[in-house]
Motif scaffolding. Structure first.
Motif, PDB file in Angstrom:
ATOM      1  N   UNK A   1      25.886  34.581  26.430  1.00  0.00           N
ATOM      2  CA  UNK A   1      26.128  33.296  27.095  1.00  0.00           C
ATOM      3  C   UNK A   1      25.127  32.249  26.623  1.00  0.00           C
ATOM      4  N   UNK A   2      23.862  32.646  26.490  1.00  0.00           N
ATOM      5  CA  UNK A   2      22.831  31.710  26.039  1.00  0.00           C
ATOM      6  C   UNK A   2      23.103  31.243  24.611  1.00  0.00           C
ATOM      7  N   UNK A   3      23.490  32.171  23.726  1.00  0.00           N
ATOM      8  CA  UNK A   3      23.775  31.802  22.341  1.00  0.00           C
ATOM      9  C   UNK A   3      25.010  30.913  22.240  1.00  0.00           C
TER      10      UNK A   3
ATOM     11  N   UNK B   1      28.598  30.230  14.599  1.00  0.00           N
ATOM     12  CA  UNK B   1      27.668  31.002  15.432  1.00  0.00           C
ATOM     13  C   UNK B   1      26.827  31.965  14.604  1.00  0.00           C
ATOM     14  N   UNK B   2      27.380  32.448  13.498  1.00  0.00           N
ATOM     15  CA  UNK B   2      26.750  33.517  12.732  1.00  0.00           C
ATOM     16  C   UNK B   2      25.994  32.987  11.516  1.00  0.00           C
TER      17      UNK B   2
ATOM     18  N   UNK C   1      33.154  38.463   2.342  1.00  0.00           N
ATOM     19  CA  UNK C   1      33.067  37.000   2.420  1.00  0.00           C
ATOM     20  C   UNK C   1      32.260  36.575   3.647  1.00  0.00           C
ATOM     21  N   UNK C   2      32.523  37.223   4.785  1.00  0.00           N
ATOM     22  CA  UNK C   2      31.757  36.918   5.999  1.00  0.00           C
ATOM     23  C   UNK C   2      30.281  37.224   5.789  1.00  0.00           C
TER      24      UNK C   2
ATOM     25  N   UNK D   1      36.837  27.331  18.399  1.00  0.00           N
ATOM     26  CA  UNK D   1      37.090  28.085  17.169  1.00  0.00           C
ATOM     27  C   UNK D   1      36.063  27.729  16.098  1.00  0.00           C
ATOM     28  N   UNK D   2      35.706  26.450  15.990  1.00  0.00           N
ATOM     29  CA  UNK D   2      34.712  26.029  15.004  1.00  0.00           C
ATOM     30  C   UNK D   2      33.326  26.545  15.393  1.00  0.00           C
TER      31      UNK D   2
END
Length: 258
Positions: free
Chosen positions: A119-121, A159-160, A77-78, A153-154
């Motif tokens: 950190x940048x991402x 992020x991906x 699913x991910x 959390x959101x």
């Protein structure tokens, strides 16, 4: 209407003799917030876990971007670009924001972690969501408010390059100001083109941000309608009785579910 990103057709799920989901049809559209509502025991959690790959389907189709998807677990699913933010958030208080956002998916510059890129991402993701309530991405999560934790959390979920985000009761136990921040963030996710599923008991939140409402009643879909076509009262009736005026199940089911 555009084609759905995610579509479940005729999904059934039982646990032993208990039939929990009955021929459930459910769709998530890009750029829209779909509210999934229902009373305790309606089957919301089971449906979410089927979508997340935690539970398998007894029957029914699972389609992603119009094509059948082979889903055998959460990793599959991910891989499709579907992320779930559960009510407990699954954040580690002893780690900072960056460490939480990349937990289990750390970036490496062999043989060490690439702290600068992570950190940048993290900063880039929070900025893209117009998050301004977090002072530093190196803040320990233990120091954050409830609304800030939900935001992290959101952000971790998107992020991906996610295409769909499911949010389980994201405003539960939050104050008025923090609820406002989270609802604004939910709307911004949809405005970025993501498909968002909001699981909530709070009808005020639902009508504020949802484009569509799917109401479950004893494991069946009582209605799947644009939010603009139903009232608060009608949705409550769909949740509690399975019918409201022109919407709802033709005959109330007699079997109970969990």
């Amino acid at each position: 209407m555009t084609e759905p990103l995610l579509e479940l057709r005729g999904v059934n799920k039982s646990f032993g003799v208990v039939h929990v989901l009955h021929d459930v049809d459910f769709a998530v559209y890009p750029g829209q917030v779909t509210a999934l509502v229902g009373d305790n025991g309606a089957g919301k959690s089971t449906l979410v876990k089927v979508i997340a790959g935690i539970y398998g389907r007894d029957s029914g189709d699972y389609l992603f971007e119009g094509k059948p998807a082979n889903v055998h677990g959460p990793r599959d699913v991910a891989g499709l670009g579907i992320e779930v933010v559960y009510q407990d958030l699954a954040l580690c208080d002893n780690l900072d924001i960056v460490q939480n956002m990349f937990l289990g998916r750390e970036l490496r510059r062999w043989p060490v972690l690439d702290e600068a890129q992570m950190e940048a991402k993290a900063r880039e993701t929070l900025a893209s969501l117009s998050v301004r309530t977090v002072k530093s991405v190196r803040q320990p999560v233990a120091s954050l408010s409830g609304g800030q934790r939900q935001t992290v959390a959101i952000a971790k979920a998107v992020l991906w390059n996610s295409k769909i985000v499911l949010l389980d009761e994201p405003t539960a136990a939050l104050g008025v100001a923090q609820t406002r921040q989270v609802l604004d963030l939910v709307r911004r996710l949809a405005d970025r083109g993501l498909g968002v599923v909001l699981i909530s008991h709070n009808m005020t939140d639902v009508f504020e941000v949802a484009d569509r409402i799917t109401a479950l009643y004893l494991g069946r879909v009582a209605a799947d309608v644009p939010a603009s076509e139903v009232s608060h009262r009608e949705v409550v009736e769909l949740i509690t009785a399975g019918r409201s005026e022109s919407h709802g199940i033709a005959e109330s089911p007699t079997s109970a579910t969990i």
